[in-house]
Structures are given as structure tokens and as C-alpha cells.
Write a protein that holds these residues in place. Structure first.
Motif, PDB file in Angstrom:
ATOM      1  N   UNK A 175      -0.993 -21.255 -13.846  1.00  0.00           N
ATOM      2  CA  UNK A 175      -1.368 -19.965 -14.593  1.00  0.00           C
ATOM      3  C   UNK A 175      -2.486 -20.455 -15.670  1.00  0.00           C
ATOM      4  N   UNK A 176      -2.556 -21.698 -16.218  1.00  0.00           N
ATOM      5  CA  UNK A 176      -3.523 -21.869 -16.972  1.00  0.00           C
ATOM      6  C   UNK A 176      -5.088 -22.339 -16.462  1.00  0.00           C
ATOM      7  N   UNK A 177      -5.111 -22.559 -15.121  1.00  0.00           N
ATOM      8  CA  UNK A 177      -6.252 -22.935 -14.567  1.00  0.00           C
ATOM      9  C   UNK A 177      -6.652 -21.998 -13.616  1.00  0.00           C
ATOM     10  N   UNK A 178      -5.904 -21.369 -12.921  1.00  0.00           N
ATOM     11  CA  UNK A 178      -6.033 -20.255 -11.900  1.00  0.00           C
ATOM     12  C   UNK A 178      -6.964 -19.164 -12.153  1.00  0.00           C
ATOM     13  N   UNK A 179      -8.037 -18.553 -11.502  1.00  0.00           N
ATOM     14  CA  UNK A 179      -8.987 -17.661 -11.819  1.00  0.00           C
ATOM     15  C   UNK A 179      -8.556 -16.523 -11.103  1.00  0.00           C
ATOM     16  N   UNK A 180      -8.053 -16.749  -9.830  1.00  0.00           N
ATOM     17  CA  UNK A 180      -7.825 -15.605  -9.149  1.00  0.00           C
ATOM     18  C   UNK A 180      -6.744 -14.494  -9.448  1.00  0.00           C
ATOM     19  N   UNK A 181      -7.191 -13.297  -9.528  1.00  0.00           N
ATOM     20  CA  UNK A 181      -6.407 -12.418 -10.230  1.00  0.00           C
ATOM     21  C   UNK A 181      -4.959 -12.060  -9.518  1.00  0.00           C
ATOM     22  N   UNK A 182      -5.139 -12.219  -8.121  1.00  0.00           N
ATOM     23  CA  UNK A 182      -3.884 -11.895  -7.407  1.00  0.00           C
ATOM     24  C   UNK A 182      -2.750 -12.967  -7.676  1.00  0.00           C
ATOM     25  N   UNK A 183      -3.278 -14.434  -7.635  1.00  0.00           N
ATOM     26  CA  UNK A 183      -2.499 -15.429  -7.815  1.00  0.00           C
ATOM     27  C   UNK A 183      -1.896 -15.322  -9.236  1.00  0.00           C
ATOM     28  N   UNK A 184      -2.657 -15.109 -10.192  1.00  0.00           N
ATOM     29  CA  UNK A 184      -2.225 -15.090 -11.635  1.00  0.00           C
ATOM     30  C   UNK A 184      -1.009 -13.955 -11.624  1.00  0.00           C
ATOM     31  N   UNK A 185      -1.232 -12.699 -10.982  1.00  0.00           N
ATOM     32  CA  UNK A 185      -0.117 -11.916 -11.183  1.00  0.00           C
ATOM     33  C   UNK A 185       0.911 -12.265 -10.383  1.00  0.00           C
ATOM     34  N   UNK A 186       1.152 -13.061  -9.202  1.00  0.00           N
ATOM     35  CA  UNK A 186       2.212 -13.514  -8.456  1.00  0.00           C
ATOM     36  C   UNK A 186       2.937 -14.584  -9.431  1.00  0.00           C
ATOM     37  N   UNK A 187       2.029 -15.229  -9.994  1.00  0.00           N
ATOM     38  CA  UNK A 187       2.651 -16.343 -10.950  1.00  0.00           C
ATOM     39  C   UNK A 187       3.663 -15.671 -12.151  1.00  0.00           C
TER      40      UNK A 187
END
Length: 99
Positions: free
Chosen positions: A26-38
Motif C-alpha cells: 500500500x505504501x508504494x502502489x500507485x494503481x487506485x484499484x490495487x490500493x482499494x483492494x489492499x
């Protein structure tokens, strides 16, 4: 997320340090969909354990009005993702040198 649907699965995921991995992602991810899933998965892991009869989240009955509200929230989130992607694409187009 399927693994966290049952109480034994949630316990296993917690024991194996999955939260720490998700936190770093979550700290380094930029894709909003991946962030939301996390974020959703982290909420399941750090939230209170569901009460009796709700140990398997795949078998929980959701009232129609709650399901409609969740679907509305998902649509709103998808719209935010779409706007964010469009904004990023516009910014990239402005940053690319002209040929």
C-alpha cells in the motif's frame, strides 16, 4: 481475499504476517484499484471478528438495501478511479516532449 472469507483463513493470514506485506504494498502502489483492494483486505484483517453464525463471510446474507448501498459505493469508487486515470493520462501527455 477468498482466504479471508472464513475464520480459519483469517487466522492463518494474520499468523503469516500478511498484513505487513499488504501495508508495504500500500505504501508504494500507485494503481487506485490495487490500493482499494489492499485497503479492503486490510480492513478485514484488522477488523473485529464477525459474530456467531458469520464465521464464513461467503455465506452471510446481506439485506437488499445494504447490497444496493454497497453497489452504489463501488460504482462511485470506480468513477473516481476512472477520473484519476484520465487525469494521470492528461498529465503524462503534457510531460511527453513534442515530436
Amino acid at each position: 481475499s477468498q482466504l479471508t472469507a472464513t475464520k480459519p483463513g483469517r487466522s492463518l493470514v494474520r499468523e503469516k504476517g500478511t498484513y505487513l506485506v499488504l501495508r508495504e504494498l500500500h505504501r508504494w502502489e500507485r494503481d487506485p484499484e490495487v490500493l482499494s483492494a489492499c485497503e479492503k483486505l486490510i480492513q478485514v484483517l484488522i477488523g473485529d471478528e464477525p459474530g456467531p453464525g458469520m464465521e464464513n463471510l461467503l455465506e452471510v446474507s446481506i439485506p437488499p438495501e445494504v447490497e444496493q448501498q454497497l453497489q452504489r459505493l463501488d460504482r462511485e469508487e470506480e468513477e473516481r478511479w476512472r477520473r484519476e486515470r484520465q487525469r494521470e493520462e492528461r498529465e503524462q501527455q503534457h510531460e511527453e516532449p513534442s515530436r
